[in-house]
Design a protein around this motif. Structure first.
Motif, PDB file in Angstrom:
ATOM      1  N   ILE A  42      26.054   2.387  16.296  1.00  0.00           N
ATOM      2  CA  ILE A  42      27.347   1.871  15.841  1.00  0.00           C
ATOM      3  C   ILE A  42      27.231   1.365  14.408  1.00  0.00           C
ATOM      4  N   SER A  44      29.149  -0.700  11.744  1.00  0.00           N
ATOM      5  CA  SER A  44      30.276  -1.613  11.604  1.00  0.00           C
ATOM      6  C   SER A  44      29.944  -2.712  10.610  1.00  0.00           C
ATOM      7  N   LEU A  50      29.861  -6.719  17.562  1.00  0.00           N
ATOM      8  CA  LEU A  50      28.899  -5.952  18.361  1.00  0.00           C
ATOM      9  C   LEU A  50      28.045  -6.845  19.250  1.00  0.00           C
ATOM     10  N   GLU A  63      25.079   1.831  20.708  1.00  0.00           N
ATOM     11  CA  GLU A  63      25.415   3.196  20.310  1.00  0.00           C
ATOM     12  C   GLU A  63      26.802   3.555  20.819  1.00  0.00           C
ATOM     13  N   VAL A  64      27.388   4.585  20.225  1.00  0.00           N
ATOM     14  CA  VAL A  64      28.724   4.999  20.641  1.00  0.00           C
ATOM     15  C   VAL A  64      28.854   6.517  20.552  1.00  0.00           C
ATOM     16  N   VAL A  73      29.883   3.611  25.329  1.00  0.00           N
ATOM     17  CA  VAL A  73      29.208   2.590  24.532  1.00  0.00           C
ATOM     18  C   VAL A  73      27.973   2.112  25.289  1.00  0.00           C
ATOM     19  N   ILE A 164      34.474  -1.962  18.590  1.00  0.00           N
ATOM     20  CA  ILE A 164      33.563  -0.827  18.466  1.00  0.00           C
ATOM     21  C   ILE A 164      34.237   0.309  17.695  1.00  0.00           C
ATOM     22  N   TYR A 166      34.540   4.050  16.331  1.00  0.00           N
ATOM     23  CA  TYR A 166      34.010   5.313  16.856  1.00  0.00           C
ATOM     24  C   TYR A 166      34.619   6.484  16.096  1.00  0.00           C
TER      25      TYR A 166
END
Length: 286
Positions: A42, A44, A50, A63-64, A73, A164, A166
């Motif tokens: 991820i 961000s 997170l 992770e995504v 996720v 999150i 994505y």
């Protein structure tokens, strides 16, 4: 490369921190199993989105992956106060979530699908579904309100919030129009397939139960897993592909309240139990 095939340098994977390789550790045994080689760590600017801590339980998103219908996720849950090694392969959480900066007030029971790592750590993936297929990147908002441990014998109430970001991966993904009116009670609109799931979109009359069993080109049953929530334009039936490549889908329909059709082990048995059949070719999935 085809979905389901991933080459990893073992020495490289061994040196990755645990948060960066949760998919690798749980993808083979997850409900929506497969090789998540399109998943990303991820990225961000809002690192606070997170990580969350409440009631002595820390949860970190790692992770995504998004196939255009679901956002997957990976999470790591840690707590010195609870023995997480007692949990088998999943922990259920009462969750509210939403897309595009809105979180639904509707509660959903979503599992953290994975395994314990030691006594006080549990890793896994969570799956968040949209109501229709989208190719638009976005941000998933998650609010976990309750964690059910040891099959619901112990509940932890708190609040864990996540944001999150994505991006949608279109690799191995296809939407196929079907538009079949089976009868006055059921219309099959279309089918969505990704490396990990099949979503069948239907229009159904609420007073009639329809079971739809799916088999692949080799005659192997595609496991029915769940029904989408009541929101959205279409009803949704979700199936797990097991990460295998699917080029043709055979569907069998029965109007019944029991699950006999879903338990059929062969196409022959499914045909005998069904009142309607259909076939879908899956072309050009890369």
């Amino acid at each position: 490369s085809r979905p389901g095939i991933l080459v990893v340098n073992p020495s490289l994977a061994a040196n990755l921190p645990i948060l960066e390789k949760i998919f690798l550790k749980v993808e083979k045994t997850a409900v929506y199993s497969g090789t998540y080689n399109e998943a990303k760590k991820i990225q961000s600017e809002n690192t606070a989105g997170l990580n969350a801590e409440s009631q002595g339980v820390k949860i970190a998103a790692s992770e995504v992956y998004c196939d255009g219908f679901s956002v997957y996720v990976t999470m790591e849950m840690q707590s010195d106060q609870y023995d997480l090694s007692k949990e088998e392969n999943s922990i259920c959480m009462k969750t509210q979530y939403g897309f595009e900066n809105t979180i639904s007030k509707e509660d959903s029971d979503i599992i953290l699908d994975g395994k314990s790592v030691g006594k006080h750590t549990f890793i896994g993936m969570m799956k968040f579904d949209e109501t229709d297929v989208t190719k638009k990147d976005g941000t998933l908002g998650i609010r976990i309100l309750e964690i059910y441990l040891s099959n619901g014998e112990q509940n932890i109430s708190g609040e864990w919030n996540f944001e999150i970001p994505y991006t949608v991966s279109e690799k191995g993904v296809q939407k196929v129009e079907i538009n079949e009116k089976v009868n006055d009670h059921l219309t099959i609109k279309n089918l969505f397939i990704s490396p990990y799931q099949i979503v069948l979109f239907t229009k159904e009359k609420s007073n009639v139960s329809n079971q739809i069993a799916l088999f692949d080109q080799d005659g192997k049953r595609i496991l029915f897993e769940e029904i989408g929530n009541g929101s959205g334009k279409w009803e949704r039936k979700l199936y797990a592909t097991g990460g295998r490549e699917i080029t043709k889908i055979y569907g069998y329909v029965a109007m019944t309240n029991d699950f006999t059709l879903y338990l059929a082990k062969t196409k022959k048995e499914a045909k005998r139990l069904s009142t309607y059949q259909f076939c879908v070719e899956i072309e050009g999935v890369q």
